[in-house]
Write a protein that holds these residues in place. Structure first.
Motif, PDB file in Angstrom:
ATOM      1  N   ARG A  73       0.870  -1.181   0.174  1.00 39.33           N
ATOM      2  CA  ARG A  73       0.058  -0.052  -0.010  1.00 39.33           C
ATOM      3  C   ARG A  73       0.897   1.061   0.123  1.00 39.33           C
ATOM      4  NH1 ARG A  73      -2.669   3.771   3.331  1.00 39.33           N
ATOM      5  NH2 ARG A  73      -4.753   4.085   3.001  1.00 39.33           N
ATOM      6  N   TYR A  75       2.257   4.972   0.929  1.00 45.93           N
ATOM      7  CA  TYR A  75       2.045   5.892   1.793  1.00 45.93           C
ATOM      8  C   TYR A  75       1.766   7.349   1.291  1.00 45.93           C
ATOM      9  CZ  TYR A  75       3.112   8.695   6.173  1.00 45.93           C
ATOM     10  OH  TYR A  75       3.000   9.499   7.306  1.00 45.93           O
ATOM     11  N   TYR A  76       0.217   7.688   1.256  1.00 46.26           N
ATOM     12  CA  TYR A  76      -0.224   8.725   0.455  1.00 46.26           C
ATOM     13  C   TYR A  76       0.465   9.963   0.908  1.00 46.26           C
ATOM     14  CZ  TYR A  76      -3.153   5.146  -1.854  1.00 46.26           C
ATOM     15  OH  TYR A  76      -3.592   4.050  -2.529  1.00 46.26           O
ATOM     16  N   THR A  77       0.275  10.031   2.310  1.00 43.88           N
ATOM     17  CA  THR A  77       0.658  11.333   2.823  1.00 43.88           C
ATOM     18  C   THR A  77       2.094  11.983   2.632  1.00 43.88           C
ATOM     19  OG1 THR A  77      -0.806  10.658   4.826  1.00 43.88           O
ATOM     20  CG2 THR A  77       0.931  12.609   5.251  1.00 43.88           C
ATOM     21  N   ASN A  87       8.836   3.142   2.960  1.00 42.96           N
ATOM     22  CA  ASN A  87       7.424   3.194   3.253  1.00 42.96           C
ATOM     23  C   ASN A  87       7.213   2.954   4.717  1.00 42.96           C
ATOM     24  OD1 ASN A  87       4.535   2.672   3.539  1.00 42.96           O
ATOM     25  ND2 ASN A  87       4.511   2.537   1.531  1.00 42.96           N
ATOM     26  N   PRO A  88       6.722   3.687   5.708  1.00 41.94           N
ATOM     27  CA  PRO A  88       6.395   3.424   7.046  1.00 41.94           C
ATOM     28  C   PRO A  88       5.295   2.321   7.105  1.00 41.94           C
ATOM     29  CG  PRO A  88       5.553   5.389   6.655  1.00 41.94           C
ATOM     30  CD  PRO A  88       6.179   5.125   5.245  1.00 41.94           C
ATOM     31  N   LEU A  89       4.677   1.974   6.293  1.00 43.04           N
ATOM     32  CA  LEU A  89       3.576   0.954   6.306  1.00 43.04           C
ATOM     33  C   LEU A  89       4.149  -0.469   5.925  1.00 43.04           C
ATOM     34  CD1 LEU A  89       0.765   2.907   4.458  1.00 43.04           C
ATOM     35  CD2 LEU A  89       1.475   3.030   6.903  1.00 43.04           C
ATOM     36  N   TRP A  93      -0.806  -4.442   4.685  1.00 45.88           N
ATOM     37  CA  TRP A  93      -1.792  -3.568   5.292  1.00 45.88           C
ATOM     38  C   TRP A  93      -3.144  -4.571   5.578  1.00 45.88           C
ATOM     39  CZ3 TRP A  93      -2.446   1.529   6.603  1.00 45.88           C
ATOM     40  CH2 TRP A  93      -3.735   2.196   6.605  1.00 45.88           C
ATOM     41  N   HIS A 109      -0.071  -3.209  10.115  1.00 43.75           N
ATOM     42  CA  HIS A 109       0.630  -3.070   9.096  1.00 43.75           C
ATOM     43  C   HIS A 109       2.130  -3.157   9.411  1.00 43.75           C
ATOM     44  CE1 HIS A 109       1.923   1.063  10.055  1.00 43.75           C
ATOM     45  NE2 HIS A 109       0.848   1.502  10.184  1.00 43.75           N
ATOM     46  N   ASN A 111       6.323  -1.798   8.866  1.00 38.04           N
ATOM     47  CA  ASN A 111       7.029  -0.598   9.329  1.00 38.04           C
ATOM     48  C   ASN A 111       8.336  -0.465   8.597  1.00 38.04           C
ATOM     49  OD1 ASN A 111       9.667  -1.007  11.144  1.00 38.04           O
ATOM     50  ND2 ASN A 111       8.259  -2.901  11.097  1.00 38.04           N
ATOM     51  N   SER A 122       3.087   5.034  17.027  1.00 39.20           N
ATOM     52  CA  SER A 122       2.062   5.364  16.215  1.00 39.20           C
ATOM     53  C   SER A 122       1.197   6.530  16.308  1.00 39.20           C
ATOM     54  CB  SER A 122       1.690   4.001  15.756  1.00 39.20           C
ATOM     55  OG  SER A 122       0.323   3.796  16.491  1.00 39.20           O
ATOM     56  N   ARG A 127       1.762  -1.383  14.387  1.00 32.02           N
ATOM     57  CA  ARG A 127       2.835  -1.895  13.890  1.00 32.02           C
ATOM     58  C   ARG A 127       3.375  -3.234  14.142  1.00 32.02           C
ATOM     59  NH1 ARG A 127       6.754   3.477  14.112  1.00 32.02           N
ATOM     60  NH2 ARG A 127       5.286   5.106  13.389  1.00 32.02           N
TER      61      ARG A 127
END
Length: 282
Positions: A73, A75-77, A87-89, A93, A109, A111, A122, A127
């Protein structure tokens, strides 16, 4: 109007499918210990360390279904694509339906910072280590319930409070006499693990716990074994042995594989899977 549309869309797409959730699985996340427990077919299968909200209210408490499973997924932000090591996700997910967010906001998710696991870090998600979330992702079913609590109770107590039907606890008989246990044995990878102090005391072995390396050393007569938490590599009298299941720590109790430690110290072991009884003969 947008919220109403989203709600109708969610109910149309996902509502009928909740009835088909098997009920065989349950996930419990305890913020008090920052641990996640995965139950399947009436027993605790595995526990994992997790990271939760940096303040108490950020990770919501309650029972929420998993409504989506997404690989890589974005990381849109931060504009970071899925699969990117930054990617922090992570790359898995498990989206939760929390407060009408439809699995888009709160999730379990991966990390990009392993040191954060086990801590309160978080913005609300849970995580996991990337290898742990991949294990869970491959096994957990959509619409499985996730119970998030902040409790001093055991995982089994929390599971029962959620209406989850548990199998009878494993019993241990030593020379025909039932061993009294403060904490029930667990089964992981079809192997029975038992609280460390209880089994070593019963077998008459001296045990040392090395906190820094999380290593267990037990000796009896001329036999010596060494095990390390979360490692399948053990030694007996200096000889390396690969275990089927690693020792683990669950809710401040250290568990060791009963067959390995018993046989390594010269004790015969038999397992009756139907009666869920371990027989130890001194």
């Amino acid at each position: 109007m947008k919220k109403i549309f989203m709600l109708l869309f969610f109910l149309l797409m996902f509502g009928p499918q909740f009835a088909h959730a098997s009920g065989n699985q349950l996930i419990i996340i305890n913020k008090a210990s920052n641990e996640l427990a995965f139950y399947e077919k009436g027993e605790l299968v595995k526990t994992f360390p997790v990271g939760t909200g940096r303040t108490e209210g950020l990770t919501p408490e309650g029972t929420f279904p998993i409504v989506n499973k997404i690989k890589n997924r974005p990381y849109y932000t931060g504009g970071i694509p899925g699969g990117d090591p930054k990617n922090p996700l992570g790359n898995r997910w498990l989206g939760l339906e929390v407060l009408g967010t439809y699995g888009t906001t709160y999730a379990i998710h991966g990390n990009n910072n392993p040191d954060s696991i086990g801590k309160y870090v978080s913005a609300g998600c849970v995580r996991m280590h990337n290898e742990d979330i991949r294990w869970l992702f491959d096994r957990v079913e959509l619409y499985t319930k996730v119970s998030i609590v902040n409790s001093k109770k055991s995982f089994d107590e929390i599971a029962k409070a959620n209406g989850y039907q548990l199998k009878p606890p494993v019993k241990v008989l030593v020379s025909g006499k039932e061993l009294k246990l403060d904490v029930n044995p667990v089964i992981e990878n079809n192997r029975v693990l038992i609280p460390m102090r209880t089994i070593f005391d019963e077998l008459g072995a001296a045990v040392q716990w090395e906190h820094t390396s999380k290593t267990i050393v037990a000796t009896k007569n001329n036999q010596s074994i060494k095990l390390k938490i979360h490692s399948t590599q053990a030694t007996k009298n200096g000889q390396f042995i690969t275990l089927d299941t690693a020792p683990t720590i669950r809710q401040n109790t250290t568990f060791v594989p009963v067959r390995f430690v018993s046989e390594a110290l010269g004790v015969e072991v038999k397992w009756d899977s139907n009666k869920r009884i371990v027989y130890l003969g001194k």
